[in-house]
Design a protein around this motif. Structure first.
Motif, short mmCIF file in Angstrom:
data_model
loop_
_atom_site.label_atom_id
_atom_site.label_comp_id
_atom_site.label_asym_id
_atom_site.label_seq_id
_atom_site.Cartn_x
_atom_site.Cartn_y
_atom_site.Cartn_z
N GLY A 94 10.24 62.85 -10.33
CA GLY A 94 9.66 63.54 -11.53
C GLY A 94 10.08 65.03 -11.64
O GLY A 94 10.73 65.40 -11.20
N ALA A 95 8.98 65.71 -12.19
CA ALA A 95 9.05 67.21 -12.33
C ALA A 95 8.79 67.64 -11.07
O ALA A 95 9.46 68.89 -10.78
N GLN A 96 8.00 66.92 -10.26
CA GLN A 96 7.76 67.76 -8.83
C GLN A 96 7.58 66.49 -7.96
O GLN A 96 6.69 65.46 -8.41
N ASP A 97 8.10 66.35 -6.84
CA ASP A 97 7.92 65.46 -5.86
C ASP A 97 6.46 65.33 -5.59
O ASP A 97 5.96 66.55 -5.21
N GLN A 98 5.83 64.22 -5.12
CA GLN A 98 4.40 64.20 -4.56
C GLN A 98 4.27 63.49 -3.43
O GLN A 98 4.91 62.40 -3.25
N VAL A 99 3.39 63.78 -2.59
CA VAL A 99 2.96 62.86 -1.48
C VAL A 99 1.93 62.04 -1.85
O VAL A 99 0.74 62.54 -2.39
N ILE A 100 1.95 60.77 -2.06
CA ILE A 100 0.89 59.84 -2.32
C ILE A 100 -0.05 59.80 -1.20
O ILE A 100 -1.35 59.89 -1.43
N GLY A 101 0.37 59.85 0.03
CA GLY A 101 -0.46 59.60 1.03
C GLY A 101 0.12 59.01 2.33
O GLY A 101 0.90 58.32 2.20
N TRP A 102 -0.59 59.27 3.45
CA TRP A 102 -0.70 58.45 4.72
C TRP A 102 -1.16 57.04 4.54
O TRP A 102 -2.29 57.08 4.18
N LEU A 103 -0.35 55.98 4.82
CA LEU A 103 -0.91 54.76 4.80
C LEU A 103 -1.63 54.31 6.33
O LEU A 103 -1.31 54.98 7.37
N PRO A 104 -2.73 53.87 6.28
CA PRO A 104 -3.48 53.50 7.51
C PRO A 104 -2.39 53.02 8.56
O PRO A 104 -1.46 52.15 8.28
N GLU A 105 -2.69 53.05 9.67
CA GLU A 105 -2.13 52.46 10.87
C GLU A 105 -2.06 51.19 11.10
O GLU A 105 -3.56 50.64 10.67
N GLY A 106 -1.25 50.27 11.75
CA GLY A 106 -1.77 48.93 11.96
C GLY A 106 -0.97 47.91 11.05
O GLY A 106 -0.94 46.90 10.92
#
Length: 91
Positions: free
Chosen positions: A74-86
Motif C-alpha cells: 500500500g502507501a505504507q507497509d504495516q505491521v499487523i501484529g505478532w501472532l500468539p505462540e503455539g
C-alpha cells in the motif's frame, strides 16, 4: 550439408542441452536435500504470502520462533501484529 544432417545435428544439440539442464536440476535437488548451502542458524523466513489485490499482500514471517503478520504494497507497509505462540488455532 543436406537437410537430414542438419536435423540430426539440431536434435543432438537439443538432447545434449536437455541432459545438461536435467543434471543441473538433479544436482541442485540433491544439494538442497543434503543441506549443502543452507545457512546454519537462520533466524528469518517467509512462511506464507497471500495476494489481497494487484498491489497489496499479506506476508507471514517467522522470526526467532515467533510469527509476524505484515501488510505490504500500500502507501505504507504495516505491521499487523505478532501472532500468539503455539501455532495456528484448531478449526
Amino acid at each position: 550439408m543436406n537437410d537430414i544432417s542438419l536435423l540430426t545435428a539440431g536434435l543432438t544439440a537439443g538432447a545434449a542441452l536437455v541432459a545438461v539442464l536435467a543434471a543441473l536440476l538433479l544436482t541442485a535437488r540433491m544439494a538442497r536435500a543434503a543441506g549443502i548451502g543452507a545457512r546454519a542458524g537462520r533466524r528469518l523466513a517467509v512462511e506464507e504470502t497471500l495476494a489481497l489485490d494487484s498491489r497489496r499482500r499479506l506476508v507471514l514471517l517467522r522470526c526467532d520462533g515467533r510469527s509476524l503478520l505484515l501488510l505490504t504494497g500500500g502507501a505504507q507497509d504495516q505491521v499487523i501484529g505478532w501472532l500468539p505462540e503455539g501455532g495456528p488455532p484448531a478449526p
